[in-house]
Each structure stands twice: as structure tokens, then as C-alpha cells.
Design a protein around this motif. Structure first.
Motif, short mmCIF file in Angstrom:
data_model
loop_
_atom_site.label_atom_id
_atom_site.label_comp_id
_atom_site.label_asym_id
_atom_site.label_seq_id
_atom_site.Cartn_x
_atom_site.Cartn_y
_atom_site.Cartn_z
N UNK A 44 34.02 27.74 30.46
CA UNK A 44 36.05 27.53 30.03
C UNK A 44 36.34 28.43 30.98
N UNK A 45 36.13 29.14 31.45
CA UNK A 45 36.84 31.06 32.29
C UNK A 45 35.94 30.49 33.78
N UNK A 46 36.05 29.76 34.53
CA UNK A 46 34.79 30.09 35.92
C UNK A 46 35.57 31.02 36.83
N UNK A 47 37.19 31.39 36.73
CA UNK A 47 38.19 32.79 37.33
C UNK A 47 38.98 33.88 36.58
N UNK A 48 38.69 33.16 35.07
CA UNK A 48 39.65 33.61 34.54
C UNK A 48 39.62 35.95 35.03
N UNK A 49 40.59 36.29 34.71
CA UNK A 49 40.40 37.86 34.23
C UNK A 49 39.25 38.54 33.33
N UNK A 50 38.80 38.99 33.72
CA UNK A 50 37.31 39.98 33.01
C UNK A 50 37.98 41.35 32.67
N UNK A 85 25.05 47.54 30.95
CA UNK A 85 26.66 48.27 31.09
C UNK A 85 27.77 46.77 31.14
N UNK A 86 26.89 45.48 32.15
CA UNK A 86 27.61 44.91 32.22
C UNK A 86 28.58 44.25 31.31
N UNK A 87 27.83 43.79 30.27
CA UNK A 87 28.01 43.13 28.82
C UNK A 87 29.69 43.05 28.41
N UNK A 88 30.18 44.87 28.62
CA UNK A 88 31.38 45.25 27.88
C UNK A 88 32.50 45.06 29.05
N UNK A 89 32.23 44.56 30.03
CA UNK A 89 32.82 43.97 31.33
C UNK A 89 33.10 42.87 31.30
N UNK A 90 32.20 41.77 30.67
CA UNK A 90 32.34 40.57 30.41
C UNK A 90 32.90 39.74 29.41
N UNK A 91 33.05 40.40 28.40
CA UNK A 91 33.57 39.84 27.09
C UNK A 91 33.87 41.12 25.86
N UNK A 92 35.13 41.36 25.81
CA UNK A 92 35.50 42.21 24.71
C UNK A 92 35.78 41.82 23.36
N UNK A 252 47.33 23.78 24.63
CA UNK A 252 48.04 23.43 25.75
C UNK A 252 49.75 23.78 26.54
N UNK A 253 49.90 25.18 25.16
CA UNK A 253 51.21 26.08 26.01
C UNK A 253 50.91 26.99 27.22
N UNK A 254 49.53 27.79 27.34
CA UNK A 254 49.07 28.53 28.00
C UNK A 254 48.78 28.99 28.73
N UNK A 255 48.64 28.45 30.21
CA UNK A 255 47.27 27.99 30.90
C UNK A 255 45.52 29.34 31.42
N UNK A 256 45.35 28.97 30.85
CA UNK A 256 43.66 29.21 31.42
C UNK A 256 43.77 31.02 31.96
N UNK A 257 43.11 31.98 31.27
CA UNK A 257 43.39 33.23 32.03
C UNK A 257 44.44 33.99 32.00
N UNK A 258 46.30 32.83 30.85
CA UNK A 258 47.42 33.78 31.39
C UNK A 258 47.42 34.96 30.82
N UNK A 259 46.34 35.53 29.25
CA UNK A 259 46.96 36.27 28.57
C UNK A 259 47.42 37.77 28.83
#
Length: 259
Positions: A44-50, A85-92, A252-259
Motif C-alpha cells: 500500500x505504501x511502497x515509497x511513503x514517508x516513514x 527499534x526499527x518498528x517504531x520508525x516503520x509504523x506509529x 480518492x481525494x488524497x494522494x498516497x503518502x500525502x499526510x
């Protein structure tokens, strides 16, 4: 707004907001997460900000929240190991529930305190919701969540806030999340919830007999999100053993990774 208490604890069935104290015993988390494909978050998020930001509304005592987190990050094979430790950097993951006692249990038992936050919140109270969500998002310089989870919550919102409340709730989630995973309860669960209250001699749900949105609730939720909330149905992951659909929607109103 916790469940009414009897001498030995909450009375069976006396959970008008779905705040059952032992919910995961009769609807185990594995029944949901086993339907979700491995690697879903990456696809779902191949290149989104982490880190990605997740919101779980109606998390009860947290067992399903933790199971979803483990599954999405591929940690389910080592549930007792220290938090990577990497888990917190991947998903909150921010999890909320109306019942403060269930949240207390979730906080005490969570194996991922650096990555999963639990808080008591009436999501339908804008005076509490808006500053609470804003403060979390601002920590990450974000304005929305990447993914939301609404697992067997829609019925309780519907029963306690009526048709208008359900529409408002779904619109809120759609405005807050790029992707949304929803597990709507079928209509028979509404009737069962009403029967439980009557057996206890309690007043019926205020809105139950006036609901116009009824029948096939998975179809109704899908119609509301796609026709009124600028979302599209991405995938149905099938049904649980207790006959509830897992539906994934995308804004459909927001591009992926735009949050």
C-alpha cells in the motif's frame, strides 16, 4: 461511559458501547489478521514517508491492535521478543476507546509501548477528538493518518448516535485516513445487541427503532464511503468465521503518502 458494573464486575451483555471486557475471547484477533495478506503495508505504501501513522478507533483492550501491528510489520512470529527499534520508525499506531478501564488494561499489557499508543477518547465528541488527534499528528508534522482501522465499531456508533451519527463517523474516518480497513457488523448483530439490553431490563438503544440504514450493513457502509465520502473500495479480504467482512477503502481525494 464504561459498562455498568455488578458486584462481580460488568454484567454480561451490559456493554452499550461495545466495551465488552473479554471481547477477544469470543472474537479472537487471529480471525481477522489471518485474512490480511503478508506485506500489505509495503504494497500500500511502497515509497511513503516513514513512520506510517495508523489510527485504530474502538480498540477495546488492545489485543487486536497489537495483532494487527505484529501482522503488518511481520512480527507475529516473535510476539514475546523485545520491541525492535526499527518498528517504531516503520509504523506509529494510535489506538482509542471510549472505556478508560479497557485502555488501562491495553496500556499495561502492550508489548510495543514505543510504537503503539493507547488513549481513552469518545471519538464522537469533537471537543475531545480534535485537539487529541491534532496533537498526535503534529508530533510527526502530519495532517492525516496513512491507515485507519474500524473493527466491529460501526454498529455501536450507529445504535448510540443514529443514522446521522454513522454518516458523520464514516465521513470523519474518510477525512482522516488515506486507507481505511472496516469490519462492519451485520444487521443480525444489531438485533442481538438490542435483545441483550432487554433481557437485562434496560432501556433499548435510543435510535434502534428509528434507523433507516439497515439490512446489508457491509453494502451500506461501502455505499456511504464510496458515494458520500470520496473513497473507493480497494479489496474485500473475505469474511471472518463469525461472518463479518473485512473491507479496505482508499481515499480518492488524497494522494498516497500525502499526510
Amino acid at each position: 461511559m464504561a459498562a455498568p458494573m455488578g458486584r462481580g464486575g460488568p454484567e454480561p451483555g451490559a456493554a452499550p458501547y461495545g466495551n465488552f471486557p473479554n471481547y477477544s475471547r469470543f472474537h479472537p484477533p487471529e480471525g481477522r489478521v489471518s485474512l490480511l495478506p503478508h506485506g500489505l503495508l509495503r504494497s500500500l505504501f511502497p515509497a511513503a514517508t516513514r513512520p506510517l501513522l495508523g489510527l485504530d478507533v474502538g480498540c477495546n483492550s488492545g489485543e487486536l491492535s497489537v495483532a494487527l501491528y505484529q501482522h503488518l510489520l511481520g512480527l507475529q512470529d516473535s510476539p514475546s521478543s523485545p520491541e525492535p527499534p526499527a518498528a517504531a520508525r516503520e509504523l506509529q499506531l494510535l489506538c482509542c476507546d471510549i472505556d478508560p478501564e479497557l485502555i488501562r488494561r491495553a496500556q499495561q499489557s502492550s508489548p510495543f509501548p514505543a510504537s503503539i499508543s493507547f488513549a481513552s477518547l469518545d471519538f464522537m465528541d469533537p471537543r475531545a477528538r480534535e485537539p487529541f488527534l491534532s496533537s498526535f499528528l503534529e508530533r510527526f508534522g502530519r495532517s492525516s493518518f496513512d491507515i485507519g482501522f474500524c473493527m466491529s465499531v460501526t454498529m455501536w456508533i450507529h445504535l448510540n448516535h443514529g443514522d446521522r451519527g454513522l454518516l458523520e463517523f464514516l465521513a470523519l474516518l474518510a477525512s482522516l485516513c488515506t486507507f481505511l480497513l472496516v469490519e462492519p457488523q451485520p444487521w443480525r448483530c444489531y438485533r442481538a445487541a438490542a435483545r441483550r439490553l432487554r433481557r437485562l431490563g434496560r432501556a433499548d438503544f435510543e435510535h434502534f427503532r428509528s434507523l433507516r440504514i439497515s439490512g446489508d450493513m457491509a453494502a451500506s457502509v461501502t455505499r456511504i464511503l464510496t458515494q458520500q465520502c470520496a473513497m473507493e473500495l480497494v479489496c474485500s479480504f473475505g469474511s471472518t468465521a463469525w461472518d463479518r467482512s473485512l473491507l479496505l477503502f482508499r481515499s480518492t481525494a488524497r494522494p498516497q503518502g500525502s499526510g
